[in-house]
Design an enzyme around this catalytic site. Structure first.
Site, short mmCIF file in Angstrom:
data_model
loop_
_atom_site.label_atom_id
_atom_site.label_comp_id
_atom_site.label_asym_id
_atom_site.label_seq_id
_atom_site.Cartn_x
_atom_site.Cartn_y
_atom_site.Cartn_z
N TYR A 146 7.05 -0.37 -8.40
CA TYR A 146 6.08 -0.07 -9.44
C TYR A 146 4.74 -0.64 -9.04
O TYR A 146 4.65 -1.80 -8.63
CB TYR A 146 6.53 -0.69 -10.77
N ASP A 241 1.51 -4.87 -2.53
CA ASP A 241 1.34 -5.07 -3.96
C ASP A 241 2.05 -6.36 -4.34
O ASP A 241 3.27 -6.40 -4.50
CB ASP A 241 1.91 -3.87 -4.74
N LYS A 274 -0.90 -10.94 -12.55
CA LYS A 274 0.04 -11.86 -13.19
C LYS A 274 -0.33 -13.34 -12.98
O LYS A 274 -1.16 -13.84 -13.71
CB LYS A 274 1.46 -11.51 -12.77
C1 LIG Z 1 3.13 -5.80 -13.27
C2 LIG Z 1 2.92 -5.04 -12.00
C3 LIG Z 1 1.86 -4.12 -11.85
C4 LIG Z 1 1.00 -3.71 -12.98
O1 LIG Z 1 0.23 -4.74 -13.50
P1 LIG Z 1 -0.36 -4.60 -14.99
O2 LIG Z 1 -1.19 -5.83 -15.14
O3 LIG Z 1 0.82 -4.52 -15.90
O4 LIG Z 1 -1.16 -3.36 -15.04
C5 LIG Z 1 1.66 -3.57 -10.60
N1 LIG Z 1 2.44 -3.87 -9.56
C6 LIG Z 1 3.47 -4.73 -9.67
C7 LIG Z 1 4.30 -5.05 -8.47
C8 LIG Z 1 3.76 -5.32 -10.89
O5 LIG Z 1 4.81 -6.13 -11.01
#
Ligand SMILES: *Cc1c(COP(=O)(O)O)cnc(C)c1O
Length: 434
Positions: A146, A241, A274
Site C-alpha cells: 500500500y 516507501d 507516520k
Molecule cells: C500508512 C501508509 C501510507 C499512507 O500514509 P497516509 O499518511 O495514511 O496517507 C503509505 N505507504 C505506506 C507503506 C503506509 O504504511
C-alpha cells in the site's frame, strides 16, 4: 454491557449518520472482523481508554507513529510550546530546516527532503517526481503493498504478467492506471520478465521493503538485490516507501536493515511518514540532489502544500526523532517486540495452533500458518474465522491488535514487561479455544 449502556455502540450509530461508515479511514470500521469499533477517549503510554472507560494495551499506536507511546512528556512539551508560537504561517520556519537536517543525518541515501502532510501525498509526489525526472510514464508496484490512495496506485494485478493493472477503486479511470504494472512480491522471475518487456519505459519501481499492509512480509534479500540491479540497469528510480518502516524498524529505517546484507545498498527515493510526525500530520519524500532539484520552485515538477512543514507537526516530529536517537532505544524496543513474539509463539505451540511470527525493531506480524508467507495471495488464505476469534478474544481481554489479518502490529517504548506478560497470558486462553 447492554446496547443501552455501550457508549462505543452509541457513538458508532451517531457517527454512521454523519460520516460514511462512521469512520474517517476504512479499516477503523472493524468490517474485516465484525463488531463495534472502539471509540478512543484518551491514551497514555502503552494504553488507551475507550468510550466505556475500558483500558486496552495498544499494539497499533496510530498505525505506527506512537513509537514512544502516547503522551511522551518531551513531545507534549515541544508541541505545547509550538502551539503558543503559532499554528501555521504559510511561510518558512527554522524548525522545518531543523527537521529536514535531522532526517537527512539519519538517512544517508537522501541529500534533500520535502515535507508534506500525509503518506499518500508523499507517495503520490514521489511518483510524479520519478516520472518528471526520467521522462517516462510506467510505474511498477507489488500486490499487497500500500502506498496511499493516489489514483495511479489503487491497482491490482491484471490477468497476466504482461498486462497492466485494474483499478481497485471506483472513480479511478482505466486510463489513469494504464501505466501501472503490478507484480507478485518476492517473485524474481516475474520481476526480470517485467523489466525485459517494459524496463526502457519504466519511471520507477515502488516497494514497501518490509510490507506492513499485508500483515508483515519481508522482501527477500535476493529479490531486493534484483530490484536494485534492474532499476540501475534500466535507469528506473527505485522508490522505498518507508512510511511505515521509516524509524519504526530501526534508526536507519528498512534501507539500513537491507544494507547490512547488501553492501552499499540504497534506494533512489525514500518516502517517509507516520513516525516522523510523532502522531501529527507530517510526511516527507527525499533523494539525491539532482533528482530533488527537479521539484518546483527549482524544477519543472510541481508540488505544494498549504500546511506542509506545519510548525506544530514539525515540533512533534523533531521531539520524537530526538528521543529515538538516544543510545539503546532500538535495542530495547526490539527486545520487547521479540519477547512478545516469542511469548505468543510459545502459547500457540502449547495449544497446538499453527503459528509463525516475524518482527523488526518495533514492528511485528503473526500468522495462523506454520511458515511465514512470502506474498499477499498467501496472507489472504488466512482462516478468517480463527483470526477473528483471536482478535475479539484479545480485545475482550483488553489487548488491541490490528482489526484485520492483513495489518502489522506495533510496539512502543512505553510497553512494560507486565504488559507483554498480560498479553501472552490472554493469548494462552484464546489459543486453547482455537
Ligand atoms: C500508512 C501508509 C501510507 C499512507 O500514509 P497516509 O499518511 O495514511 O496517507 C503509505 N505507504 C505506506 C507503506 C503506509 O504504511
Amino acid at each position: 454491557m447492554t446496547p443501552a449502556t455501550d457508549r462505543n455502540l452509541q457513538l458508532f450509530e451517531r457517527a454512521r449518520h454523519v460520516i460514511p461508515g462512521g469512520v474517517n479511514s476504512p479499516v477503523r470500521a472493524f468490517k474485516a472482523v465484525g463488531g463495534t469499533p472502539r471509540f478512543v477517549s484518551r491514551a497514555q503510554g502503552a494504553y488507551f481508554w475507550d468510550a466505556n472507560g475500558k483500558q486496552y494495551i495498544d499494539y497499533i499506536g496510530s498505525w505506527g507513529p506512537m513509537i514512544l507511546g502516547h503522551g511522551h512528556p518531551a513531545v507534549v512539551e515541544a508541541v505545547q510550546k509550538a502551539c503558543l508560537e503559532g499554528f501555521s504561517f504559510g511561510a518558512p520556519t527554522e524548525r522545518e530546516v531543523e527537521l529536514a537536517e535531522e532526517i537527512l543525518s539519519l538517512v544517508p541515501s537522501m541529500d534533500m527532503v520535502r515535507l508534506v502532510s500525509s503518506g499518500t501525498e508523499a507517495g503520490m509526489s514521489a511518483i510524479r517526481l520519478a516520472r518528471g525526472a526520467t521522462g517516462r510514464n510506467k510505474i511498477l508496484k507489488f500486490e499487497g503493498c500500500y502506498h496511499g490512495h493516489a489514483d495511479a496506485l489503487l491497482v491490482k494485478a491484471g490477468s497476466g504478467l504482461a498486462t497492466f493493472g485494474h483499478a481497485t477503486s471506483a472513480g479511478v479511470p482505466a486510463e489513469v492506471v494504464q501505466h501501472t504494472l503490478v507484480l507478485e512480491y518476492n517473485d524474481v522471475a516475474q520481476l526480470e520478465k517485467a523489466f525485459t518487456l517494459h524496463g526502457k519505459d519504466m519511471a520507477c519501481l515502488i516497494i514497501e521493503p518490509i510490507a506492513g499492509n499485508m500483515n508483515f512480509v519481508r522482501a527477500s534479500i535476493p529479490f531486493m538485490q534484483r530490484c536494485r540491479e534492474l532499476c540501475t540497469q534500466y535507469g528506473a528510480l527505485f522508490i522505498f516507501d518507508e512510511v511505515m518502516t521509516g524509524f519504526r524498524v530501526g534508526l536507519r529505517c528498512a534501507q539500513g536493515v537491507y544494507a547490512k546484507s547488501i553492501p552499499g545498498f540504497e534506494p533512489d527515493i525514500t518516502v517517509l511518514g507516520k513516525v516522523i510526525g510523532g502522531g501529527m500530520p507530517l510526511a516527507a519524500f527525499g533523494g539525491k540532489r539532482a533528482v530533488m532539484e527537479q521539484l518546483a520552485p527549482l524544477g519543472p515538477v510541481y508540488q505544494a502544500g498549504t500546511l506542509s512543514g506545519n510548525p506544530v507537526a514539525t515540533a512533534c516530529g523533531l521531539a520524537t526523532l530526538r528521543e529515538i536517537k538516544k543510545p539503546g532505544f532500538y535495542e530495547a524496543l526490539g527486545a520487547k517486540t521479540q519477547t512478545l513474539m516469542a511469548g505468543l509463539k510459545g502459547a500457540a505451540d502449547k495449544a497446538g495452533v499453527p503459528f509463525s511470527v516475524d518482527s523488526e525493531g518495533g514492528m511485528f506480524g503473526f500468522f495462523l500458518f506454520d511458515t511465514l508467507p512470502q506474498n499477499y495471495a498467501k496472507v489472504m488464505t488466512t482462516d478468517n474465522q480463527r483470526f477473528n476469534t483471536l482478535f475479539h478474544g484479545m480485545l475482550d481481554r483488553g489487548v488491541y491488535f490490528a482489526p484485520a489479518l492483513y495489518e502489522a502490529g506495533f510496539m512502543s517504548a512505553a510497553h512494560t514487561d507486565a504488559d507483554l506478560q498480560a498479553t501472552v497470558h490472554s493469548a494462552v486462553e484464546i489459543f486453547n479455544l482455537l
